[in-house]
Scaffold this active site. Structure first.
Site, PDB file in Angstrom:
ATOM      1  N   ALA A  39     -12.925 -19.924   7.284  1.00 12.73           N
ATOM      2  CA  ALA A  39     -13.780 -21.051   8.397  1.00 12.73           C
ATOM      3  C   ALA A  39     -13.748 -21.980   7.507  1.00 12.73           C
ATOM      4  CB  ALA A  39     -15.200 -20.418   9.034  1.00 12.73           C
ATOM      5  N   TYR A  41     -12.054 -23.556   4.881  1.00 18.98           N
ATOM      6  CA  TYR A  41     -11.227 -23.338   4.329  1.00 18.98           C
ATOM      7  C   TYR A  41     -10.419 -24.526   6.099  1.00 18.98           C
ATOM      8  CZ  TYR A  41      -6.072 -24.034   3.147  1.00 18.98           C
ATOM      9  OH  TYR A  41      -4.804 -24.453   2.864  1.00 18.98           O
ATOM     10  N   LEU A  88      24.213 -10.692 -10.345  1.00 25.29           N
ATOM     11  CA  LEU A  88      23.379  -9.432 -11.494  1.00 25.29           C
ATOM     12  C   LEU A  88      24.450  -7.794 -10.944  1.00 25.29           C
ATOM     13  CD1 LEU A  88      19.843  -9.475 -11.436  1.00 25.29           C
ATOM     14  CD2 LEU A  88      20.829  -9.592 -13.422  1.00 25.29           C
ATOM     15  N   GLU A 119      11.536  -7.025 -15.534  1.00 25.73           N
ATOM     16  CA  GLU A 119      10.659  -7.230 -13.726  1.00 25.73           C
ATOM     17  C   GLU A 119      11.139  -6.509 -12.729  1.00 25.73           C
ATOM     18  OE1 GLU A 119      10.398 -11.573 -13.512  1.00 25.73           O
ATOM     19  OE2 GLU A 119      12.161 -11.464 -12.072  1.00 25.73           O
ATOM     20  N   LYS A 121      13.049  -5.567  -9.513  1.00 27.35           N
ATOM     21  CA  LYS A 121      13.450  -6.989  -9.002  1.00 27.35           C
ATOM     22  C   LYS A 121      13.994  -6.692  -6.926  1.00 27.35           C
ATOM     23  CE  LYS A 121      19.069  -7.046  -7.612  1.00 27.35           C
ATOM     24  NZ  LYS A 121      18.425  -7.252  -6.403  1.00 27.35           N
ATOM     25  N   ASP A 123      13.332  -7.562  -3.699  1.00 26.00           N
ATOM     26  CA  ASP A 123      13.788  -6.956  -2.441  1.00 26.00           C
ATOM     27  C   ASP A 123      14.242  -8.442  -1.446  1.00 26.00           C
ATOM     28  OD1 ASP A 123      16.736  -5.902  -1.248  1.00 26.00           O
ATOM     29  OD2 ASP A 123      15.930  -4.229  -0.294  1.00 26.00           O
ATOM     30  N   ARG A 142      20.675 -18.984  -2.079  1.00 27.50           N
ATOM     31  CA  ARG A 142      21.949 -19.111  -3.058  1.00 27.50           C
ATOM     32  C   ARG A 142      23.924 -18.858  -1.917  1.00 27.50           C
ATOM     33  NH1 ARG A 142      25.046 -14.900  -4.249  1.00 27.50           N
ATOM     34  NH2 ARG A 142      25.808 -14.521  -6.441  1.00 27.50           N
ATOM     35  N   GLU A 179      12.946 -15.350  -5.283  1.00 30.72           N
ATOM     36  CA  GLU A 179      13.600 -14.257  -4.531  1.00 30.72           C
ATOM     37  C   GLU A 179      11.892 -14.435  -3.506  1.00 30.72           C
ATOM     38  OE1 GLU A 179      15.557 -12.677  -5.195  1.00 30.72           O
ATOM     39  OE2 GLU A 179      16.504 -10.908  -3.844  1.00 30.72           O
ATOM     40  N   TYR A 231      11.988 -16.647 -10.515  1.00 28.28           N
ATOM     41  CA  TYR A 231      12.665 -15.332 -11.627  1.00 28.28           C
ATOM     42  C   TYR A 231      13.335 -15.887 -12.840  1.00 28.28           C
ATOM     43  CZ  TYR A 231      16.425 -14.418  -8.471  1.00 28.28           C
ATOM     44  OH  TYR A 231      17.285 -14.452  -7.636  1.00 28.28           O
ATOM     45  N   LYS A 320      19.187   0.271 -10.838  1.00 28.81           N
ATOM     46  CA  LYS A 320      18.550   0.548  -9.278  1.00 28.81           C
ATOM     47  C   LYS A 320      17.867   1.359  -8.855  1.00 28.81           C
ATOM     48  CE  LYS A 320      20.179  -1.990  -6.154  1.00 28.81           C
ATOM     49  NZ  LYS A 320      20.637  -3.403  -5.381  1.00 28.81           N
ATOM     50  N   CYS A 414       5.184  16.736  30.420  1.00 32.15           N
ATOM     51  CA  CYS A 414       4.819  16.456  29.151  1.00 32.15           C
ATOM     52  C   CYS A 414       5.527  18.155  28.506  1.00 32.15           C
ATOM     53  CB  CYS A 414       3.284  17.212  28.705  1.00 32.15           C
ATOM     54  SG  CYS A 414       2.720  17.590  27.324  1.00 32.15           S
ATOM     55  N   CYS A 417       2.414  20.644  27.920  1.00 30.18           N
ATOM     56  CA  CYS A 417       1.221  20.823  28.930  1.00 30.18           C
ATOM     57  C   CYS A 417       2.161  20.882  30.691  1.00 30.18           C
ATOM     58  CB  CYS A 417      -0.105  20.607  28.448  1.00 30.18           C
ATOM     59  SG  CYS A 417       0.744  18.665  29.233  1.00 30.18           S
ATOM     60  N   CYS A 432       1.745  11.616  27.982  1.00 31.05           N
ATOM     61  CA  CYS A 432       1.081  12.860  28.743  1.00 31.05           C
ATOM     62  C   CYS A 432      -0.271  12.489  29.522  1.00 31.05           C
ATOM     63  CB  CYS A 432       1.097  14.159  28.042  1.00 31.05           C
ATOM     64  SG  CYS A 432       0.467  15.213  28.323  1.00 31.05           S
ATOM     65  N   CYS A 438      -4.161  19.282  27.826  1.00 31.11           N
ATOM     66  CA  CYS A 438      -3.011  19.148  26.889  1.00 31.11           C
ATOM     67  C   CYS A 438      -3.422  19.908  25.805  1.00 31.11           C
ATOM     68  CB  CYS A 438      -2.463  17.991  27.021  1.00 31.11           C
ATOM     69  SG  CYS A 438      -0.515  17.944  25.661  1.00 31.11           S
TER      70      CYS A 438
HETATM   71  N1  5U1 Z   1      13.479 -10.596 -10.937  1.00 33.87           N
HETATM   72  C1  5U1 Z   1      15.130 -10.987 -10.575  1.00 33.87           C
HETATM   73  N2  5U1 Z   1      16.083 -10.911 -10.323  1.00 33.87           N
HETATM   74  N3  5U1 Z   1      16.678 -11.416 -10.051  1.00 33.87           N
HETATM   75  C2  5U1 Z   1      18.058 -11.683  -9.505  1.00 33.87           C
HETATM   76  N4  5U1 Z   1      15.507 -11.375 -11.317  1.00 33.87           N
HETATM   77  C3  5U1 Z   1      16.726 -12.097 -11.474  1.00 33.87           C
HETATM   78  N5  5U1 Z   1      17.553 -12.262 -12.432  1.00 33.87           N
HETATM   79  C4  5U1 Z   1      18.250 -12.924 -11.238  1.00 33.87           C
HETATM   80  C5  5U1 Z   1      19.053 -12.381 -10.164  1.00 33.87           C
HETATM   81  C6  5U1 Z   1      19.906 -12.801  -9.250  1.00 33.87           C
HETATM   82  O1  5U1 Z   1      20.220 -13.389 -11.729  1.00 33.87           O
HETATM   83  C7  5U1 Z   1      19.548 -13.585 -13.223  1.00 33.87           C
HETATM   84  C8  5U1 Z   1      20.808 -13.545 -14.155  1.00 33.87           C
HETATM   85  C9  5U1 Z   1      19.496 -14.971 -13.131  1.00 33.87           C
END
Ligand code: 5U1
Length: 679
Positions: A39, A41, A88, A119, A121, A123, A142, A179, A231, A320, A414, A417, A432, A438
């Site tokens: 609040a 903020y 990668l 580190e 990766k 998703d 990208r 990412e 990254y 992976k 159901c 029952c 149901c 039931c």
């Molecule tokens: N954590 C991480 N994810 N990732 C994806 N590092 C990282 N580096 C990447 C990619 C595609 O490419 C590097 C080779 C710069």
């Protein structure tokens, strides 16, 4: 400091306010620490909006008010990446990783142990951010690595992306890569809402992030819970960076960009493998989805020497994790009846190994979802199992439908029952109508009553409840407290000792807390948090029992729907009788803690990390908030206390470095006991 109450602000007031809100955004979105109530903020933000409305000439495009742009765009324009965005290579086994390591050593003509940064990766979606003179001027996807799309208006809405860099020392032109992802909790919340409203759900957080970034209207992107984790760097001009990848990440963090706090430097293959195993073990505990580990040669000079082949660098690899989505066949669909009568279509599958376990059942949520994905019995489907979430069928593989595939149909009665199944207008679920008559609903209600977050009766598992129901010894929760050891001993595989243990556990559960009791009652849509809020607000059962819907609406987190369910529950004479019976049988609880003001942990900031045994991290957070503490996601000098379970990593290290007190779960439970929140 500026007096924010001042009615006629000057330019300095404006600039101070911008700086203050930026700092708060940084603490909240990048460091996961909140130092102000929401609040407060909001009040500061409103103040800034009104100052800028009166003085449009003071508005800079990196003001916190300028995150969400005006009009939707017609489309995205293309951008060229001057430094290509590489992809990668993948390693799918320890042997693949060992081969990568050996290739590195061979190319570098050494047998010495190599230093690599590693580190998780994430998703998500790979993104480039371009900062010129410290100001964000472009955000781009990208694309194919050389040409991407300009999504500046959308990335500006993501609060963990600074519109201007902090501190100094940044290069004049700095392109940062990383990412954009959707944390699990935001994804699940968004999908739960969509399911409830019969809207389209996203298959996984990655698709949700991608869909959110592809919105032409940035106002829509702004509503999605997206974050960015950086990254690497691309273009760098007019300045220099440290000599290693790891130090560069830390420099980015110093300029206000979010980096992964699990990043480490390891030396040698054994440590690389150990890091992988450790993160694999913690995969389900992270607040975001990861699909592997990225290893990179740490020293830039060596990276340069190694170079790259086609589009992937020789100096990096992604090891992976096991896939969280796999293909299998849908053998049948059965309908399960839940505690509130909701019928859930459950997919019976040809067993498939996914997310680290063999899965043969998965949820299809409800009939809207069955229709939306268009699944038929006999189809080849994609099954997803991620985190603690139950496996789900997310998609049908097109073109593989057999000729004898059958449509999935909701039963009219159901399956347990035989009562009629009804679908409430505007709701996606069918129920149901048998209620407590039931057997399935009765069984689920009893399981819920004894469950860990409710009365927590140890030794009274599903099987025993089923046996007691079968033998006619159990109908409603009150019956539990009238069971005798003699009755239990008569049951199959129940010795005298176990029987006594169960009776003792039932007896011990009589001393409970009001939040637990309210949760145990199984009132529709009253989860642990709402139960705690109700208990705290009313201070006792009697007041809640007779509360009107209007009064209920005053409780945190209670909307018209929940208020109506609570009211309806306490109006039902059978429920009142059962509660009176339970109290008569000896169930008691102390009065809840005072509502506010002098809460025991007011003014303190706690952080919870690692795996806890007795309760989930969310529950720990709930309890802490009920004691008045702020709960932060990362450790800083301002942290009052760290609770660290097994597997605690960087947060524990940081707490130790900063002399922040650390306690284990047992000590934490003692704190909860001290405040009568735990037994
Ligand atoms: N954590 C991480 N994810 N990732 C994806 N590092 C990282 N580096 C990447 C990619 C595609 O490419 C590097 C080779 C710069």
């Amino acid at each position: 400091m500026t007096d924010l109450q001042q009615t006629d602000p000057n330019r300095n007031d404006h600039d101070d306010l911008v700086t203050r809100i930026r700092q708060l955004d940084y603490e909240y979105y990048v460091l996961n620490e909140s130092s102000l109530p929401d609040a407060e903020y909001d009040r500061l933000m409103q103040k800034l909006i009104s100052i800028e409305a009166a003085h449009p000439e003071w508005v800079r495009d990196d003001s916190p008010t300028q995150r969400v742009g005006g009009q939707p765009q017609a489309g995205f324009t293309q951008v060229q990446h001057e430094v290509p965005m590489l992809s990668l290579d993948n390693a799918f086994s320890d042997e693949d990783l060992a081969a990568f390591y050996k290739r590195l050593q061979d190319r570098m003509n050494t047998t010495d142990a190599l230093e690599l940064a590693c580190e998780p990766k994430l998703d998500g979606i790979a993104i480039s951010l371009l900062y010129e003179d410290g100001r964000l001027v472009r955000g781009a996807t990208r694309g194919d690595g050389t040409t991407g799309e300009d999504i500046t208006a959308n990335v500006r809405t993501i609060r963990s992306i600074p519109l201007s860099l902090r501190g100094d020392g940044w290069p004049k032109v700095l392109e940062v890569r990383g990412e954009i992802y959707m944390p699990r909790q935001g994804f699940e919340r968004m999908n739960a809402q969509a399911l409830e409203q019969g809207e389209k759900v996203f298959v996984n957080p990655r698709n949700a992030a991608s869909g959110s970034l592809r919105q032409l209207d940035p106002q829509l992107t702004a509503k999605r819970p997206l974050e960015m984790c950086c990254y690497s760097v691309g273009r760098v001009e007019g300045g220099s960076l440290p000599e290693t990848h790891y130090d560069t990440l830390n420099a980015l963090a110093g300029w206000g960009l979010k980096i992964n706090d699990e990043s480490r430097v390891v030396t040698g293959l054994d440590d690389m493998l150990a890091y992988y195993q450790r993160m694999l073990g913690r995969r389900d505990d992270l607040t975001y989805e990861i699909d592997g580990i990225v290893y990179k040669i740490n020293r830039f000079q060596l990276q340069q020497r190694l170079g790259f082949v086609s589009r992937a660098p020789r100096w990096a690899i992604a090891r992976k994790f096991p896939a969280q989505e796999e293909m299998t066949r849908l053998l049948d669909v059965e309908f399960q009846v839940g505690r509130t009568g909701a019928l859930t279509p459950v997919a019976r599958l040809e067993p498939v190994f996914v997310g680290g376990v063999t899965v043969s059942n998965a949820t299809l949520h409800n009939m809207d979802e069955v229709e939306r994905i268009g699944v038929h019995i006999g189809d080849t489907v994609i099954v997803r199992r991620a985190g603690d979430v139950i496996p789900q069928v997310v998609r049908v593989v097109d073109d593989q439908r057999p000729v004898d595939a059958k449509a999935v149909e909701l039963p009219a009665a159901c399956p347990v029952c035989g009562s009629a199944v009804e679908r409430v207008e505007g709701e996606a679920v069918s129920r149901c109508t048998g209620g407590i008559h039931c057997d399935a609903q009765r069984r689920e209600a009893l399981k819920h009553f004894v469950s860990r977050r409710a009365l927590d009766i140890e030794g009274l598992g599903e099987k025993l409840i089923d046996t007691l129901l079968e033998k006619g010894l159990l109908h409603t929760p009150g019956d539990l407290f009238e069971l005798t050891a003699d009755q239990l001993v008569e049951l199959d595989r129940m010795g005298e000792k176990s029987a006594n243990n169960v009776i003792n556990a039932i007896d011990a559960a009589k001393q409970t807390t009001l939040p637990r009791f309210l949760y145990a009652l199984g009132i529709r849509e009253v989860g642990v948090t709402t139960a705690a809020n109700l208990a705290q607000h009313f201070g006792g059962l009697e007041k809640l029992w007779s509360a009107t819907e209007e009064t209920l609406l005053e409780v945190d987190d209670v909307g018209p729907k929940v208020a109506a369910h609570v009211r309806h529950f306490f109006e039902e004479p059978n429920n009142r009788l059962e509660i009176e019976r339970l109290v008569g049988l000896g169930l008691t609880w102390p009065d809840p803690a005072p509502a506010s003001g002098s809460m025991p942990l007011s003014g303190q900031t706690w952080v919870v990390t690692g795996k806890l045994e007795a309760l989930s991290r969310d529950e720990a957070k709930d309890y802490l908030q009920r004691l008045g503490a702020k709960v932060a996601g990362s450790v800083s000098a301002k942290t009052s206390q760290l609770v660290a379970g097994p597997g605690a990593g960087s947060k524990l290290k940081k707490a130790t470095d900063l002399d922040v007190p650390v306690m284990d779960e047992a000590a934490f439970l003692d704190v909860l006991r001290e405040h009568r929140l735990w037994q």
